[in-house]
Enzyme design. Sequence first.
Site, PDB file in Angstrom:
ATOM      1  CB  CYS A 382      -1.018  -0.042   1.135  1.00  0.00           C
ATOM      2  SG  CYS A 382      -2.470   0.923   0.698  1.00  0.00           S
ATOM      3  CG  HIS A 508      -3.763  -3.761   2.736  1.00  0.00           C
ATOM      4  ND1 HIS A 508      -2.918  -3.271   3.709  1.00  0.00           N
ATOM      5  CD2 HIS A 508      -4.331  -2.668   2.163  1.00  0.00           C
ATOM      6  CE1 HIS A 508      -2.977  -1.956   3.725  1.00  0.00           C
ATOM      7  NE2 HIS A 508      -3.831  -1.558   2.795  1.00  0.00           N
ATOM      8  CD  GLU A 510      -1.653  -6.602   4.758  1.00  0.00           C
ATOM      9  OE1 GLU A 510      -1.079  -6.896   3.684  1.00  0.00           O
ATOM     10  OE2 GLU A 510      -1.999  -5.446   5.042  1.00  0.00           O
TER      11      GLU A 510
HETATM   12  N1  GLN Z   1      -1.870   6.788   2.571  1.00  0.00           N
HETATM   13  C1  GLN Z   1      -2.005   6.040   1.371  1.00  0.00           C
HETATM   14  C2  GLN Z   1      -3.372   6.241   0.715  1.00  0.00           C
HETATM   15  O1  GLN Z   1      -4.278   6.676   1.366  1.00  0.00           O
HETATM   16  C3  GLN Z   1      -1.748   4.587   1.620  1.00  0.00           C
HETATM   17  C4  GLN Z   1      -2.767   3.948   2.477  1.00  0.00           C
HETATM   18  C5  GLN Z   1      -2.299   2.658   3.086  1.00  0.00           C
HETATM   19  O2  GLN Z   1      -1.097   2.405   3.170  1.00  0.00           O
HETATM   20  N2  GLN Z   1      -3.223   1.847   3.572  1.00  0.00           N
HETATM   21  O3  GLN Z   1      -3.530   5.956  -0.449  1.00  0.00           O
END
Ligand code: GLN
Length: 542
Positions: A382, A508, A510
């Site tokens: 992410c 994600h 995970e």
């Molecule tokens: N801050 C980033 C976004 O909002 C990544 C979010 C995250 O890592 N879950 O796109």
Amino acid sequence: MVKYVFVTGGVLSSVGKGILTSSIGKMLQARGVKVNVIKIDPYVNVDAGTMNPYMHGEVYVTDDGGETDLDLGWYERFLDLDLKKDNNVTTGLVYKAVIEKERRGDFLGRCVQIVPHVTNDIKHRIRGVAKDSGADVVLTEVGGTVGDIEGLPFLEAIRQMRLEEGYENTLYVHVALVPVLDVTKEMKTKPLQHSVNELRRIGIQPDTIVARSPEMIDAEALRKIALFGTIPEEAVFCSYNVGSIYQVPLILDQQGMSDFICKRFGLSDRQKDFKEWRQFVEAVLKPEYEVKIALVGKYSGLADSYVSMSEALRHGGAACRAKVNIDYLESEKLEQNADCAEILKGYDGIFVPYGFGPRGTEGKVAAVKYARENDVPFLGICYGFQLAVIEFSRHVCGLKDANSTEINPDSPYPVIDLMPEQRGIEIKGATMRLGAHKIVIEPDTIAHKLYKCDETYERHRHRFEVNLDYSEALRKNGLVFSAKSSDGRRMEMLELPDRFFFFASQFHGEFKSRPGRPDPEYYGFIKACLDKKLGKKEPEFS
Ligand code: GLN
């Protein structure tokens, strides 16, 4: 008839109710019983989405886009379930619904009260999960500690459920801390006795008590817990410290807890089978190799902020019989210390997790740069994915000061930006791109080798995206976007084919990782770390 298990906790929070609830579920599952689980969080937030992971641990994301308590992650991992938003009930959610009903006039002029209106709403939600999931047994974990003001309406609701569902269909499990004194090594059951009394004051007599203590409780402590808890000694169990959290169902089963519950519910004729679970636990407990991972994050002071990630790394490790040692490094430290090589040397892999806001991001970029330049296996998730794009833009594509508009709105090269339709959203709760979305994987890529399919569904929680204006420049310089959203507008995975293993995803993985069935990207990363350490020319994925 559906059976209900209610788990409450005493003395302190963080006493392991989530693991206990998951373990009870696992013991029932091992006998072929279909289970489902609800987590009650008595806080006034509507969901966990707006809560700071540094204080509360990570936000767990469900397929349907629920931003939930991290205990749902334990339920999913232990029980291999895909839960929903409805599996997490909070005070905020319940009151919001009751107040909305009142505003609509649904209560026909009556005075709206905690009993029965709030408690009815709670019971309705618990029964709703039972109905939707078709489970034989529904476990409900009441968060917090017995005696908390916020928890009272929930305890009242579960108290009433015994009356309505019958004794034979309900079971109250109470877990509380039994500390062992440093000097005398004495096991103290008094705090537990008090919490049982508190529970009784509310009208709930536990059917079984689980002592959470560093070691197996002795006969004397067990006798006292049974006597003061007014339960037979056979109904007292102990969850003591073990090498791996995944052993807990096995040690409780060994003490007869699953026999006790099944007998109580009339399910004891079923054979139990822990074979696969045991195999996984074995692999965790008896590794042949070891890898050392640097997790460079912003919430590194609280390991629970990254619990699904660290578990996914361990699932990956178990699949290649490697113990995964994770050092949680504060990314800001890498920012201050120009010599980030000094800190990062000696790690078999570098992992950059999710995150929000500008703090610590330059340290993460420095970690990505170190990994890329020194060919240390890298996985970014992410924010880790977005920061890998930023690093590559700056140092390979020559886009000086490239950034995300989340970090620097005035960046000359906003390589990560909001999609046009997201601009102008000001409300914070539940406005991200959330939950499972389809992703399409390119053939002949590392991603394809790992995922072994052309498309899959992965869970998301983010606002920002790779800015398509720059995707061509990135590609020309050697970065491969190996997966995209189904409409092709969002980049989902990236890789650098000329590195040993340099991989990142916008989603994600995970949240879909399970013991014995690790998520492909986490498995790929750990296997690459191990193979590089063993001196192989390239990673050998199974
Ligand atoms: N801050 C980033 C976004 O909002 C990544 C979010 C995250 O890592 N879950 O796109």
